[in-house]
Design a protein around this motif. Structure first.
Motif, PDB file in Angstrom:
ATOM      1  N   THR A 131     -15.720  16.608 -39.630  1.00 15.93           N
ATOM      2  CA  THR A 131     -16.279  17.554 -38.665  1.00 15.93           C
ATOM      3  C   THR A 131     -17.330  16.867 -37.791  1.00 15.93           C
ATOM      4  N   LEU A 132     -18.136  16.008 -38.395  1.00 17.51           N
ATOM      5  CA  LEU A 132     -19.096  15.216 -37.614  1.00 17.51           C
ATOM      6  C   LEU A 132     -18.382  14.304 -36.628  1.00 17.51           C
ATOM      7  N   ALA A 133     -17.242  13.759 -37.040  1.00 16.39           N
ATOM      8  CA  ALA A 133     -16.450  12.894 -36.150  1.00 16.39           C
ATOM      9  C   ALA A 133     -15.955  13.688 -34.943  1.00 16.39           C
ATOM     10  N   MET A 134     -15.500  14.921 -35.185  1.00 15.50           N
ATOM     11  CA  MET A 134     -15.060  15.781 -34.078  1.00 15.50           C
ATOM     12  C   MET A 134     -16.235  16.142 -33.172  1.00 15.50           C
ATOM     13  N   GLY A 135     -17.391  16.382 -33.773  1.00 17.00           N
ATOM     14  CA  GLY A 135     -18.589  16.662 -32.993  1.00 17.00           C
ATOM     15  C   GLY A 135     -18.980  15.474 -32.129  1.00 17.00           C
ATOM     16  N   PHE A 136     -18.835  14.276 -32.673  1.00 18.55           N
ATOM     17  CA  PHE A 136     -19.147  13.057 -31.914  1.00 18.55           C
ATOM     18  C   PHE A 136     -18.196  12.902 -30.729  1.00 18.55           C
ATOM     19  N   ALA A 190     -27.825  14.496 -30.861  1.00 24.47           N
ATOM     20  CA  ALA A 190     -28.354  14.970 -32.144  1.00 24.47           C
ATOM     21  C   ALA A 190     -28.102  16.470 -32.311  1.00 24.47           C
ATOM     22  N   SER A 191     -28.296  17.235 -31.249  1.00 23.73           N
ATOM     23  CA  SER A 191     -28.097  18.686 -31.300  1.00 23.73           C
ATOM     24  C   SER A 191     -26.643  19.035 -31.610  1.00 23.73           C
ATOM     25  N   ILE A 192     -25.723  18.343 -30.956  1.00 14.41           N
ATOM     26  CA  ILE A 192     -24.292  18.607 -31.167  1.00 14.41           C
ATOM     27  C   ILE A 192     -23.876  18.227 -32.581  1.00 14.41           C
ATOM     28  N   LEU A 193     -24.399  17.110 -33.090  1.00 13.35           N
ATOM     29  CA  LEU A 193     -24.048  16.666 -34.447  1.00 13.35           C
ATOM     30  C   LEU A 193     -24.645  17.599 -35.511  1.00 13.35           C
ATOM     31  N   ILE A 194     -25.842  18.112 -35.267  1.00 10.51           N
ATOM     32  CA  ILE A 194     -26.409  19.111 -36.186  1.00 10.51           C
ATOM     33  C   ILE A 194     -25.515  20.353 -36.205  1.00 10.51           C
ATOM     34  N   GLY A 195     -25.067  20.748 -35.016  1.00  8.75           N
ATOM     35  CA  GLY A 195     -24.155  21.885 -34.919  1.00  8.75           C
ATOM     36  C   GLY A 195     -22.858  21.632 -35.666  1.00  8.75           C
ATOM     37  N   ALA A 196     -22.339  20.405 -35.560  1.00  9.01           N
ATOM     38  CA  ALA A 196     -21.102  20.048 -36.266  1.00  9.01           C
ATOM     39  C   ALA A 196     -21.294  20.117 -37.780  1.00  9.01           C
ATOM     40  N   LEU A 197     -22.460  19.685 -38.244  1.00 12.83           N
ATOM     41  CA  LEU A 197     -22.769  19.747 -39.678  1.00 12.83           C
ATOM     42  C   LEU A 197     -22.767  21.198 -40.166  1.00 12.83           C
ATOM     43  N   PHE A 198     -23.410  22.080 -39.422  1.00 11.60           N
ATOM     44  CA  PHE A 198     -23.460  23.496 -39.801  1.00 11.60           C
ATOM     45  C   PHE A 198     -22.069  24.118 -39.760  1.00 11.60           C
ATOM     46  N   CYS A 199     -21.272  23.739 -38.756  1.00  6.87           N
ATOM     47  CA  CYS A 199     -19.906  24.263 -38.661  1.00  6.87           C
ATOM     48  C   CYS A 199     -19.045  23.760 -39.819  1.00  6.87           C
ATOM     49  N   ALA A 200     -19.306  22.528 -40.260  1.00  8.80           N
ATOM     50  CA  ALA A 200     -18.592  21.998 -41.432  1.00  8.80           C
ATOM     51  C   ALA A 200     -18.882  22.847 -42.655  1.00  8.80           C
ATOM     52  N   LEU A 201     -20.160  23.202 -42.835  1.00 11.24           N
ATOM     53  CA  LEU A 201     -20.538  24.064 -43.969  1.00 11.24           C
ATOM     54  C   LEU A 201     -19.877  25.435 -43.855  1.00 11.24           C
ATOM     55  N   ALA A 202     -19.777  25.948 -42.616  1.00 13.34           N
ATOM     56  CA  ALA A 202     -19.116  27.243 -42.403  1.00 13.34           C
ATOM     57  C   ALA A 202     -17.642  27.170 -42.792  1.00 13.34           C
ATOM     58  N   GLY A 203     -16.976  26.087 -42.383  1.00 12.01           N
ATOM     59  CA  GLY A 203     -15.570  25.904 -42.717  1.00 12.01           C
ATOM     60  C   GLY A 203     -15.351  25.718 -44.207  1.00 12.01           C
ATOM     61  N   ILE A 204     -16.237  24.963 -44.842  1.00 12.41           N
ATOM     62  CA  ILE A 204     -16.155  24.745 -46.300  1.00 12.41           C
ATOM     63  C   ILE A 204     -16.354  26.064 -47.043  1.00 12.41           C
TER      64      ILE A 204
END
Length: 303
Positions: free
Chosen positions: A70-75, A196-210
Motif C-alpha cells: 500500500t505504501l508502494a502504491m502511495g509512492f 510524507a502526507s501521502i505516505l502517511i495516508g497510504a499507511l492509514f489506508c493499509a490499516l483500513a484495508g487490513i
C-alpha cells in the motif's frame, strides 16, 4: 435492547475503515493534495494482506506485506502527482483502476473466487473483551469486543489532531495547504512534506484495508471496498478537514450502514433496498453542508 446493542456495535464496526481512510486523506488534503486514490489504497491493503496470509499462512507477515504494498502504491501516486506534476484527480482515478485490475487479475490467475483465510485467522481471537465493561449493557457494544485496529483508529484521531495542530510538521503541512508559494519563500520544502502526507495516508489506508479483509471477516472479495474511499472524501469535506469533525461524519456514515444491515433483517423481500441508506445519507449530508456553505458565503458578501 438487543437491537440497540447491535446498532451501536455495527456502527463502530463499520466506522473504523472510514475513520482510518478519513485520517489518511486528511494529511494529503491539508497539504493541498486531493487524494482520490483512497479507494485503491484501501483495496490494495485489503488484497495484499489477505493474499500474503493465504500464501505464507502467517497473520503478521500478511499485515507487514499489506502495509508495504500500500505504501508502494502511495509512492506511485506521489511520484506522478507531485514530481511529474500530473493531475491529482486523474492520477487518483488511475490508481483506483490499477489496484482493482491487479486484484482481479491475480484472483483469476490463481483461479480464486475470493481469498478465504478463516483457517489461518481466527476473527474471534482477535477481539479484545475489556473486563467489567464487557458486562455493561450498551456500553459494552461501543467499547468492548472489538479488534486491535479498531481501538488504534480512535487513538489515531487524537494523535492526528496533535500532529496537525501541535507539531512543526503539522503546522508546515497546513501552511502549504493555505499558501504554498509563501511556504516555499520561507524555506519550507513543500514537495517533501507532500510526499510524507501521502505516505502517511497510504499507511492509514493499509490499516483500513487490513481491518476490512483480515480482522473483520478473514475473507477478501473482489471490489470489497464498495465506495468507502469516496465516502471518506465526503466526510473530509463535510468536516472541513478537522480530525474530530471528519471522524464524526465517518461515524455517521457507519451508523447509516449499521441501520441498513439491522433493519434489513426485519424487511423480508425488500431488504435489498436498505443497502441504499448509506449512499442516500452521503448525498443528503453533502447537500446540507453545501447549502450551508453557500449561505455563509452570501452573508459574508452581504456584510
Amino acid at each position: 435492547m438487543n437491537l440497540i446493542n447491535n446498532l451501536l456495535y455495527d456502527m463502530v464496526y463499520h466506522s473504523v475503515p472510514l475513520i482510518l481512510a478519513v485520517l489518511g486523506g486528511l494529511f494529503a488534503y491539508r497539504a493541498n493534495v486531493l487524494n482520490i486514490g483512497l479507494e485503491g489504497l484501501m483495496l490494495m491493503g485489503a488484497f495484499s494482506s489477505a493474499f500474503s496470509i493465504y500464501i505464507f499462512e502467517n497473520y503478521f507477515i500478511g499485515v507487514i506485506i499489506g502495509i508495504f504494498f500500500t505504501l508502494a502504491m502511495g509512492f506511485i501516486f506521489a511520484l506522478f502527482s507531485i514530481t511529474l506534476k500530473s493531475n491529482f484527480i486523474i492520477t487518483g482515478f488511475g490508481l483506483n483502476i490499477l489496484s482493482a485490475s491487479i486484484c482481479t487479475f491475480l484472483l483469476k490467475y490463481n483461479k480464486l473466487a475470493n481469498i478465504n483465510i478463516t483457517h489461518i485467522v481466527n476473527v474471534n481471537q482477535l477481539k479484545i473483551n475489556i473486563p467489567i465493561i464487557k458486562n455493561i449493557p450498551i456500553l459494552s457494544s461501543v467499547v468492548s469486543g472489538h479488534t486491535p485496529i479498531t481501538y488504534l483508529s480512535f487513538i489515531l484521531i487524537y494523535l492526528t489532531s496533535v500532529i496537525l495542530y501541535k507539531t512543526q510538521f503539522g503546522i508546515y503541512i497546513r501552511v502549504i495547504g493555505e499558501d504554498e508559494e509563501a511556504a516555499k519563500s520561507v524555506g519550507i520544502k513543500s514537495n517533501q512534506l507532500k510526499y510524507a502526507s501521502i505516505l502517511i495516508g497510504a499507511l492509514f489506508c493499509a490499516l483500513a484495508g487490513i481491518n476490512l479483509a483480515t480482522e473483520r471477516m478473514a475473507l477478501f472479495t473482489d471490489n470489497m471496498i464498495a465506495g468507502r474511499g469516496f465516502i471518506a472524501i465526503a466526510a473530509i469535506y463535510c468536516g472541513k478537514a478537522d480530525p474530530f469533525k471528519s471522524s464524526a461524519y465517518a461515524m455517521m456514515f457507519g451508523l447509516a450502514k449499521s441501520l441498513a444491515i439491522n433493519l434489513a433483517l426485519y424487511a423480508g423481500p425488500i431488504s435489498g433496498l436498505f443497502e441504499m441508506i448509506p449512499y442516500l445519507m452521503i448525498v443528503l449530508v453533502l447537500s446540507i453542508v453545501s447549502v450551508s456553505e453557500c449561505k455563509k458565503t452570501r452573508l459574508r458578501g452581504f456584510y
